[in-house]
Motif scaffolding. Structure first.
Motif, PDB file in Angstrom:
ATOM      1  N   LYS A 353       0.816  -1.212   0.000  1.00  0.00           N
ATOM      2  CA  LYS A 353       0.000   0.000   0.000  1.00  0.00           C
ATOM      3  C   LYS A 353       0.848   1.259   0.000  1.00  0.00           C
ATOM      4  CE  LYS A 353      -3.702   2.397   2.505  1.00  0.00           C
ATOM      5  NZ  LYS A 353      -4.520   2.635   1.304  1.00  0.00           N
ATOM      6  N   GLN A 354       1.905   1.275   0.826  1.00  0.00           N
ATOM      7  CA  GLN A 354       2.747   2.460   0.917  1.00  0.00           C
ATOM      8  C   GLN A 354       4.191   2.032   1.221  1.00  0.00           C
ATOM      9  OE1 GLN A 354       0.970   4.895   3.995  1.00  0.00           O
ATOM     10  NE2 GLN A 354       0.054   3.097   4.927  1.00  0.00           N
ATOM     11  N   PRO A 355       5.165   2.672   0.617  1.00  0.00           N
ATOM     12  CA  PRO A 355       6.565   2.230   0.720  1.00  0.00           C
ATOM     13  C   PRO A 355       7.084   2.161   2.145  1.00  0.00           C
ATOM     14  CG  PRO A 355       6.305   3.873  -1.014  1.00  0.00           C
ATOM     15  CD  PRO A 355       5.004   3.834  -0.270  1.00  0.00           C
ATOM     16  N   GLU A 356       6.620   3.066   3.010  1.00  0.00           N
ATOM     17  CA  GLU A 356       7.162   3.114   4.372  1.00  0.00           C
ATOM     18  C   GLU A 356       6.547   2.062   5.300  1.00  0.00           C
ATOM     19  OE1 GLU A 356       3.867   6.236   4.118  1.00  0.00           O
ATOM     20  OE2 GLU A 356       5.445   5.371   2.856  1.00  0.00           O
ATOM     21  N   LEU A 357       5.524   1.337   4.833  1.00  0.00           N
ATOM     22  CA  LEU A 357       4.885   0.318   5.666  1.00  0.00           C
ATOM     23  C   LEU A 357       4.794  -1.009   4.917  1.00  0.00           C
ATOM     24  CD1 LEU A 357       1.962   2.235   7.452  1.00  0.00           C
ATOM     25  CD2 LEU A 357       3.988   1.239   8.512  1.00  0.00           C
ATOM     26  N   LYS A 358       5.886  -1.426   4.331  1.00  0.00           N
ATOM     27  CA  LYS A 358       5.879  -2.687   3.601  1.00  0.00           C
ATOM     28  C   LYS A 358       5.712  -3.857   4.566  1.00  0.00           C
ATOM     29  CE  LYS A 358       8.501  -1.472  -0.541  1.00  0.00           C
ATOM     30  NZ  LYS A 358       9.685  -1.805  -1.371  1.00  0.00           N
ATOM     31  N   LYS A 359       4.739  -4.703   4.280  1.00  0.00           N
ATOM     32  CA  LYS A 359       4.441  -5.836   5.157  1.00  0.00           C
ATOM     33  C   LYS A 359       3.961  -7.022   4.337  1.00  0.00           C
ATOM     34  CE  LYS A 359       4.611  -3.574   9.250  1.00  0.00           C
ATOM     35  NZ  LYS A 359       5.461  -3.965  10.394  1.00  0.00           N
ATOM     36  N   THR A 360       4.311  -8.214   4.794  1.00  0.00           N
ATOM     37  CA  THR A 360       3.622  -9.419   4.362  1.00  0.00           C
ATOM     38  C   THR A 360       3.504 -10.330   5.567  1.00  0.00           C
ATOM     39  OG1 THR A 360       3.465 -11.140   2.673  1.00  0.00           O
ATOM     40  CG2 THR A 360       5.646 -10.747   3.626  1.00  0.00           C
ATOM     41  N   TYR A 361       2.835 -11.460   5.385  1.00  0.00           N
ATOM     42  CA  TYR A 361       2.558 -12.321   6.529  1.00  0.00           C
ATOM     43  C   TYR A 361       3.486 -13.524   6.543  1.00  0.00           C
ATOM     44  CZ  TYR A 361      -0.613 -12.958  10.448  1.00  0.00           C
ATOM     45  OH  TYR A 361      -1.146 -13.008  11.711  1.00  0.00           O
ATOM     46  N   ALA A 362       3.835 -14.001   7.740  1.00  0.00           N
ATOM     47  CA  ALA A 362       4.696 -15.173   7.906  1.00  0.00           C
ATOM     48  C   ALA A 362       3.871 -16.358   8.379  1.00  0.00           C
ATOM     49  CB  ALA A 362       5.802 -14.878   8.913  1.00  0.00           C
ATOM     50  N   ASN A 363       4.146 -17.517   7.783  1.00  0.00           N
ATOM     51  CA  ASN A 363       3.405 -18.736   8.120  1.00  0.00           C
ATOM     52  C   ASN A 363       4.393 -19.897   8.061  1.00  0.00           C
ATOM     53  OD1 ASN A 363       1.801 -21.153   7.884  1.00  0.00           O
ATOM     54  ND2 ASN A 363       0.061 -19.885   7.333  1.00  0.00           N
ATOM     55  N   TYR A 364       4.633 -20.563   9.189  1.00  0.00           N
ATOM     56  CA  TYR A 364       5.623 -21.641   9.201  1.00  0.00           C
ATOM     57  C   TYR A 364       5.450 -22.510  10.448  1.00  0.00           C
ATOM     58  CZ  TYR A 364       8.094 -18.485  12.434  1.00  0.00           C
ATOM     59  OH  TYR A 364       8.423 -17.654  13.480  1.00  0.00           O
ATOM     60  N   TRP A 365       6.182 -23.628  10.461  1.00  0.00           N
ATOM     61  CA  TRP A 365       6.227 -24.528  11.611  1.00  0.00           C
ATOM     62  C   TRP A 365       7.628 -24.493  12.205  1.00  0.00           C
ATOM     63  CZ3 TRP A 365       2.015 -27.609  13.247  1.00  0.00           C
ATOM     64  CH2 TRP A 365       0.898 -27.561  12.423  1.00  0.00           C
ATOM     65  N   ALA A 366       7.699 -24.579  13.522  1.00  0.00           N
ATOM     66  CA  ALA A 366       8.984 -24.636  14.220  1.00  0.00           C
ATOM     67  C   ALA A 366       9.048 -25.921  15.039  1.00  0.00           C
ATOM     68  CB  ALA A 366       9.158 -23.412  15.110  1.00  0.00           C
ATOM     69  N   GLN A 367      10.253 -26.283  15.458  1.00  0.00           N
ATOM     70  CA  GLN A 367      10.444 -27.535  16.187  1.00  0.00           C
ATOM     71  C   GLN A 367      10.744 -27.227  17.651  1.00  0.00           C
ATOM     72  OE1 GLN A 367       9.755 -29.463  13.564  1.00  0.00           O
ATOM     73  NE2 GLN A 367      10.189 -27.603  12.376  1.00  0.00           N
ATOM     74  N   GLY A 368       9.979 -27.862  18.539  1.00  0.00           N
ATOM     75  CA  GLY A 368      10.179 -27.664  19.967  1.00  0.00           C
ATOM     76  C   GLY A 368      10.395 -28.980  20.680  1.00  0.00           C
ATOM     77  N   VAL A 369      10.769 -28.904  21.956  1.00  0.00           N
ATOM     78  CA  VAL A 369      11.059 -30.084  22.771  1.00  0.00           C
ATOM     79  C   VAL A 369      10.015 -30.195  23.878  1.00  0.00           C
ATOM     80  CG1 VAL A 369      12.733 -31.164  24.332  1.00  0.00           C
ATOM     81  CG2 VAL A 369      13.520 -29.932  22.294  1.00  0.00           C
ATOM     82  N   SER A 370       9.450 -31.372  24.032  1.00  0.00           N
ATOM     83  CA  SER A 370       8.468 -31.601  25.088  1.00  0.00           C
ATOM     84  C   SER A 370       9.130 -31.480  26.454  1.00  0.00           C
ATOM     85  CB  SER A 370       7.855 -32.988  24.944  1.00  0.00           C
ATOM     86  OG  SER A 370       7.097 -33.326  26.097  1.00  0.00           O
ATOM     87  N   ASN A 371       8.434 -30.833  27.393  1.00  0.00           N
ATOM     88  CA  ASN A 371       8.992 -30.729  28.742  1.00  0.00           C
ATOM     89  C   ASN A 371       8.875 -32.038  29.515  1.00  0.00           C
ATOM     90  OD1 ASN A 371       6.266 -30.773  29.398  1.00  0.00           O
ATOM     91  ND2 ASN A 371       6.186 -28.646  30.078  1.00  0.00           N
ATOM     92  N   LYS A 372       8.294 -33.060  28.883  1.00  0.00           N
ATOM     93  CA  LYS A 372       8.231 -34.388  29.491  1.00  0.00           C
ATOM     94  C   LYS A 372       9.273 -35.341  28.902  1.00  0.00           C
ATOM     95  CE  LYS A 372       3.377 -34.147  30.856  1.00  0.00           C
ATOM     96  NZ  LYS A 372       2.045 -34.807  30.815  1.00  0.00           N
ATOM     97  N   SER A 373      10.058 -34.862  27.964  1.00  0.00           N
ATOM     98  CA  SER A 373      11.081 -35.701  27.356  1.00  0.00           C
ATOM     99  C   SER A 373      12.173 -36.044  28.369  1.00  0.00           C
ATOM    100  CB  SER A 373      11.707 -34.986  26.151  1.00  0.00           C
ATOM    101  OG  SER A 373      12.837 -35.692  25.682  1.00  0.00           O
TER     102      SER A 373
END
Length: 483
Positions: A353-373
């Protein structure tokens, strides 16, 4: 008792005391160091099996990383299991509750805050096995190992190494106020514009739109409506509704952000508030974005009307050439190719829409560790290994996913497939850091539906209605935003 006997007894006592002291010292030296709270205790060559669950990647996608890690750790086995997305979270939560869950699991970037009570944050120092196979003198092999101290990542390292959205999405303060890392991604996807070059050529459009004014003009040229029945024969874009558009939540969210809306701040929802970027204080930028978005699905907006709730799903329509444009992520490319193997399509960065507010959206999966491991440190060691630049490369080449690492962006800009997505990585973000992303998305979809039934008044009335819907949605999402 004579003096000689006394001397002998004294000497025996001293020797016995020295022996006891020496034995205590030896025992203390062999006691393993006390582990920090939340980490696991392992022995140097203990066989370890790590269960790894995912809803996004296939076994083939992860095979190289797993093989490379287990080659360096011959006593470690990693058992990878993929679930269907629609069953994944339910199965994961049930398994974790019943103590039969995985050691490592994938978590969507909008889920991380809600999963912090189930995740073991990355320790400041990991106790990691370093194991080698050695030949025995009489033949055969034996495993020889040590426990090495490996430093965890710091918040500065996260911001210097990963693209900006990652630190915002996976780091949160614990009860003591310390910033903790709860997951690491292998990639970060960005919302982009998919378009059909054949339909563009037929309409006399040489290039994809780079801003929303051009998008609007292109929609007018590309839309074909039957004059008598008003049936949409060809949509300029799949745009303007809720449930028949993949990731409508993301599309509307980024429209609000490009319009100057601050979606959340200081741990609370704020998209109902006025924006410091907007000079007209009586105009709510989020409400304006909602009004703009729904205009394209409102039949009386004859100049831009191009879509409605009766259309098929956006990916289906685009695959069938019933829509000339759609918005999606890199994973949508495989879906389109499966549905329409011969379809020629291109991908361009998201219009701005305007050069000073360039934005897009992020969509992804990350890997975590169970606290019961039982093996939290080794699980974290694998995730750090998998997400590092050298080791993640085969994964990115197989999946053709945009990188999560700043250092790899330039390389991906040389690849025609990853270029449109990688070119936006430094302006991609996600505003939702609450504890129930599904409820937030449903609220946005319901808001779109209500907006479509509330349009039709003059401009001032329509703005009032849209602002009322924004306020209502903000109140609803705020109830489950923070713990």
């Amino acid at each position: 008792m004579n003096d000689q006997l006394k001397k002998i007894l004294i000497i025996v006592g001293i020797v016995s005391a020295l022996f006891i002291v020496i034995m205590v010292i030896i025992l203390l030296m062999n006691v393993p160091p006390r582990q920090p709270s939340g980490t696991s205790t392992i022995t140097p060559t203990e066989p370890i099996t790590l269960q790894y669950w995912s809803a996004f990647d296939d076994n083939e996608d992860m095979s190289d990383i797993i093989a490379d890690y287990t080659a360096l750790h011959p006593n470690v086995t990693i058992e990878f299991r993929k679930f269907r997305f629609d069953e994944y979270e339910k199965e994961l939560l049930n398994a974790l509750a019943e103590d039969r869950g995985p050691d490592i699991f994938s978590v969507h970037n909008t889920w991380v805050k809600g999963y912090t009570s189930k995740l073991a944050p990355m320790p400041q120092t990991l106790n990691v096995q370093r194991v080698q196979s050695q030949k025995k003198a009489l033949g055969g092999d034996s495993l020889v190992g040590t426990i090495a101290s490996v430093p965890g990542y710091t918040p500065k390292y996260m911001r210097d190494t990963f693209v900006p959205t990652v630190a915002d999405d996976v780091m949160f303060s614990n009860e003591e106020g310390n910033m903790m890392i709860y997951a690491l991604p292998l990639y970060v996807d960005t919302l982009a514009l998919f378009y059909n070059p054949r339909l563009f050529n037929s309409a006399g459009i040489a290039q994809p739109p780079i801003n929303w004014n051009e998008f609007e003009e292109d929609v007018k040229k590309l839309t074909v409506i039957a004059p008598e029945t008003h049936e949409i024969l060809q949509s300029g874009a799949a745009f303007g509704t809720s449930r028949n558009i993949d990731r409508a939540f993301d599309i509307l969210s980024v429209l609000m952000e490009q319009n100057g809306t601050i979606m959340s701040k200081d741990g609370r929802v704020s998209f109902q508030e006025q924006s410091p970027y907007i000079k007209m204080s009586n105009i709510n930028p989020a409400a304006e974005a909602l009004r703009f978005y729904t205009d394209f699905a409102w039949v009386t907006k004859a100049d831009v009307y191009t879509w409605n709730q009766d259309q098929p799903n956006s990916v289906e329509s685009f695959s069938q050439e019933r829509a000339a444009m759609m918005f999606g992520y890199s994973y949508h490319m495989a879906q389109i190719k499966t549905k329409a193997p011969g379809l020629q399509f291109e991908v361009a960065p998201l219009p701005q829409k305007q050069p000073e507010l360039k934005k897009t959206y992020a969509n992804y999966w990350a890997q975590g560790v169970s606290n019961k491991s039982k093996y939290q440190d080794m699980a974290w060691d694998f995730i750090m290994f998998a997400s590092s630049q050298d080791n993640v490369k085969p994964y990115l080449e197989k999946t053709q996913s945009p990188t999560a690492l700043r250092a790899m962006i330039d390389e991906q800009l040389q690849n025609d497939t990853t270029r449109p997505f990688a070119s936006q990585l430094l302006i991609a973000g996600n505003w939702y850091h609450g504890i129930n992303s599904s409820a937030a998305e449903k609220t946005f979809l319901d808001m779109i539906d209500t907006a479509l039934t509330s349009k039709g008044g003059d401009i001032s009335e329509e703005r009032r209605v849209m602002e009322e819907l924004i306020n209502r949605a903000s109140q609803t999402i705020s109830q489950t935003y923070s713990q």
